[in-house]
Design an enzyme around this catalytic site. Structure first.
Site, PDB file in Angstrom:
ATOM      1  N   ASP A  30       0.825  -1.213   0.000  1.00 19.10           N
ATOM      2  CA  ASP A  30       0.000   0.000   0.000  1.00 19.10           C
ATOM      3  C   ASP A  30       0.860   1.264   0.000  1.00 19.10           C
ATOM      4  O   ASP A  30       0.333   2.371  -0.030  1.00 19.10           O
ATOM      5  CB  ASP A  30      -0.905   0.030   1.238  1.00 19.10           C
ATOM      6  CG  ASP A  30      -2.075  -0.943   1.124  1.00 19.10           C
ATOM      7  OD1 ASP A  30      -2.266  -1.491   0.026  1.00 19.10           O
ATOM      8  OD2 ASP A  30      -2.768  -1.151   2.126  1.00 19.10           O
ATOM      9  N   ASP A  79     -11.925  26.860 -39.749  1.00 15.27           N
ATOM     10  CA  ASP A  79     -11.367  25.635 -39.169  1.00 15.27           C
ATOM     11  C   ASP A  79     -12.313  25.049 -38.132  1.00 15.27           C
ATOM     12  O   ASP A  79     -12.547  23.837 -38.101  1.00 15.27           O
ATOM     13  CB  ASP A  79     -10.014  25.930 -38.511  1.00 15.27           C
ATOM     14  CG  ASP A  79      -8.952  26.285 -39.533  1.00 15.27           C
ATOM     15  OD1 ASP A  79      -8.805  25.521 -40.502  1.00 15.27           O
ATOM     16  OD2 ASP A  79      -8.292  27.322 -39.378  1.00 15.27           O
ATOM     17  N   GLY A 115     -11.057  16.868 -42.421  1.00 17.58           N
ATOM     18  CA  GLY A 115     -11.313  16.496 -43.806  1.00 17.58           C
ATOM     19  C   GLY A 115     -10.102  16.079 -44.618  1.00 17.58           C
ATOM     20  O   GLY A 115     -10.018  14.951 -45.107  1.00 17.58           O
ATOM     21  N   MET A 116      -9.108  16.980 -44.786  1.00 16.01           N
ATOM     22  CA  MET A 116      -7.956  16.656 -45.604  1.00 16.01           C
ATOM     23  C   MET A 116      -7.141  15.531 -44.980  1.00 16.01           C
ATOM     24  O   MET A 116      -6.600  14.672 -45.657  1.00 16.01           O
ATOM     25  CB  MET A 116      -7.083  17.903 -45.794  1.00 16.01           C
ATOM     26  CG  MET A 116      -5.855  17.670 -46.685  1.00 16.01           C
ATOM     27  SD  MET A 116      -6.261  16.955 -48.296  1.00 16.01           S
ATOM     28  CE  MET A 116      -7.070  18.359 -49.070  1.00 16.01           C
TER      29      MET A 116
END
Length: 504
Positions: free
Chosen positions: A36, A290, A425-426
């Protein structure tokens, strides 16, 4: 208490140790068996600090079990008192040592007779509360201990408007960066910081807590119990609005203004407008093309209540992102969480079971995840990007650079994190063509995009049944297998054979 190989919030004694070791010259002694005693290793590995007060373990072993713990615990407390000369010694058991049901308060009383230091037993039920609840309770207990004899009639407030910041402590998610940003914001508003508790403060200074005009609780998880105690006992108001995101930062400033009534030299609305439009870039970014590309994207948010609520609201109302599920592992604060995220997400999940979270993510197929270290692991398995926004976290989320989450600079950091967590996207198009930048093996013999393979109608139909977030990977692996086997047409049999070969 339960046996698990993953827990979002640790056992209670870790919360107590985090609070105790955050104070200056406070020594914690843990009454526990070996196994512990990992706190020192965890803290020294994760926190970027030159030194800290280590935790001492009073080991429960077979000899202790045979003759009892009292002499050993008392001896350890008195030894540390003489060696370290701390202002306070905090004794805490663990879930394991609590099974012995020993009278630890009696141990503390005995040790106090020969100790120059104050000695406290952490007043925590280790079977019923987790790390965060124990930290909140321990902080309140220490504050109460040092203020119990204070006469509220003799308190003199500071001349300049001042605040205490409650709940900044070790191993917190970006706590040090948030504290720095809060101090900058308060300085802009002409507000003095009286004490930051518990991080780096001496317990001898706790008697000056009521001299501040109000208390700030940036995180609900730790500090709220203390704020409620100070409000009840010393009539100190507090602000618990977490200033994460532009809207809630503005609400935080307005609430400060309302409760302090001191900003005569500062036009609060002008300050908010100037910071939002010219200092922070997040508002401008949210209107850019963006960020508009993110509109309608699906995200999952999971973490502690403070950060999960804040990120859900930021994504939904500031960035136009659809939160398909918001969740938290803080089951003790479930009602407040539901109240806050209602209307900002499609689903709400409150659980401490990481398998429920991972199953939910696999079912909803979000474009991005915002969660803890565990959700980052889940995202890697499912090929879904993940931004880490809440503890529990690992070493990479203790950055050396300045990375606050609160205030106007924090809004910038969150905007960057959100934008960089999505595959856009790209990038989607390039990943489709080139197979991704993190592929460890060569997918084809050449980098040409021309394919010499034919897919049968039945195999294409089967491919379409596969979830979108893994479909391209399955397609690539199948085509790689076909080329290795000199197969020109991919049929259902080839698709299944590729699956079996990959699993082998």
């Amino acid at each position: 208490m339960k046996l698990a190989y993953w827990m979002y919030a640790g056992p209670a004694h870790i919360g107590t140790l985090r609070v105790a070791s955050s104070f200056k010259n406070v020594h914690a002694i843990m009454h526990a068996p070996l196994g512990d005693d990992y706190f020192n290793v965890m803290r020294s590995m994760l926190e970027r600090e030159r030194d800290f007060t280590p935790v001492t373990t009073s080991v429960v072993d077979r000899h202790v079990l045979a003759r009892g713990s009292q002499e050993k615990v008392v001896e350890n407390i008195n030894r540390k008192d003489k060696q370290e000369k701390p202002d306070l010694i905090v004794l805490t058991p663990t879930c394991t040592s609590s099974i012995l049901q020993e009278d630890l308060q009696n141990f503390v009383n005995r040790a106090s007779l020969n100790s120059d230091s104050d000695v406290l037993l952490a007043d925590v039920n280790h079977y019923r509360v987790n790390e965060l609840q124990a930290a909140d309770r321990t902080l309140e207990q220490i504050i109460r201990h040092y203020l119990k004899d204070l006469n509220s009639q003799n308190i003199k407030k500071t001349e300049q408007p001042s605040v205490n910041i409650l709940g900044i402590f070790t191993l917190g998610f970006h706590n040090q960066h948030d504290c720095r940003e809060l101090k900058r914001l308060l300085n802009d508003l002409g507000i003095k910081v009286n004490l930051i508790i518990p991080e780096g403060v001496s317990v001898k200074k706790l008697k000056t807590i009521p001299e501040a005009w109000l208390n700030i609780v940036p995180y609900r998880e730790v500090g709220l119990m203390s704020a409620l105690y100070l409000e009840k006992t010393f009539k100190m108001p507090f602000v618990s609005t977490c200033p994460i995101g532009l809207i809630d930062t503005a609400n935080f400033v307005r609430e400060l203004n309302e409760k302090l009534h001191t900003f005569s030299k500062i036009n609060v609305e002008q300050y908010i407008d100037h910071q939002t439009r010219f200092i922070s870039q997040a508002a401008w970014f949210s209107r850019s093309i963006d960020c508009q590309n993110l509109t309608g994207k699906k995200a999952v948010v999971f973490g502690d209540t403070t950060h999960a609520v804040a990120l859900t609201k930021v994504l939904s109302r500031e960035m136009g992102i659809r939160v398909v599920c918001a969740g938290t592992y803080c089951q003790h604060d479930a009602d407040w969480f539901r109240e806050q995220v209602e209307g900002f997400c499609d689903e709400i999940l409150i659980t401490e079971d990481h398998t429920q979270v991972s199953n939910m993510i696999a079912r909803l197929e979000p474009s991005a995840i915002f969660g803890t270290q565990m959700e980052r692991h889940v995202g890697k398995r499912l090929d879904i990007p993940c931004g880490v926004i809440s503890a529990p976290i690992h070493i990479q989320n203790f950055p050396l650079g300045y990375r606050p989450f609160v205030g106007y600079e924090g809004a910038n950091q969150i905007a960057d994190l959100v934008y960089n967590s999505f595959t856009l996207g790209m990038e989607d198009h390039l990943l489709e063509i080139f197979g991704g930048h993190d592929v460890k093996t060569v997918i084809t013999k050449t980098l040409s995009t021309n394919s010499d393979l034919q897919w049968s109608e039945s195999s294409l139909a089967e491919l379409q049944k596969i979830p979108g977030f893994v479909r391209n990977r399955i397609k690539r692996n199948t085509e790689k297998y076909a080329r290795e086997q000199n197969i020109k047409q991919i049929t259902l049999e080839v698709l299944y054979a590729a699956k079996e070969a990959l699993a082998a």
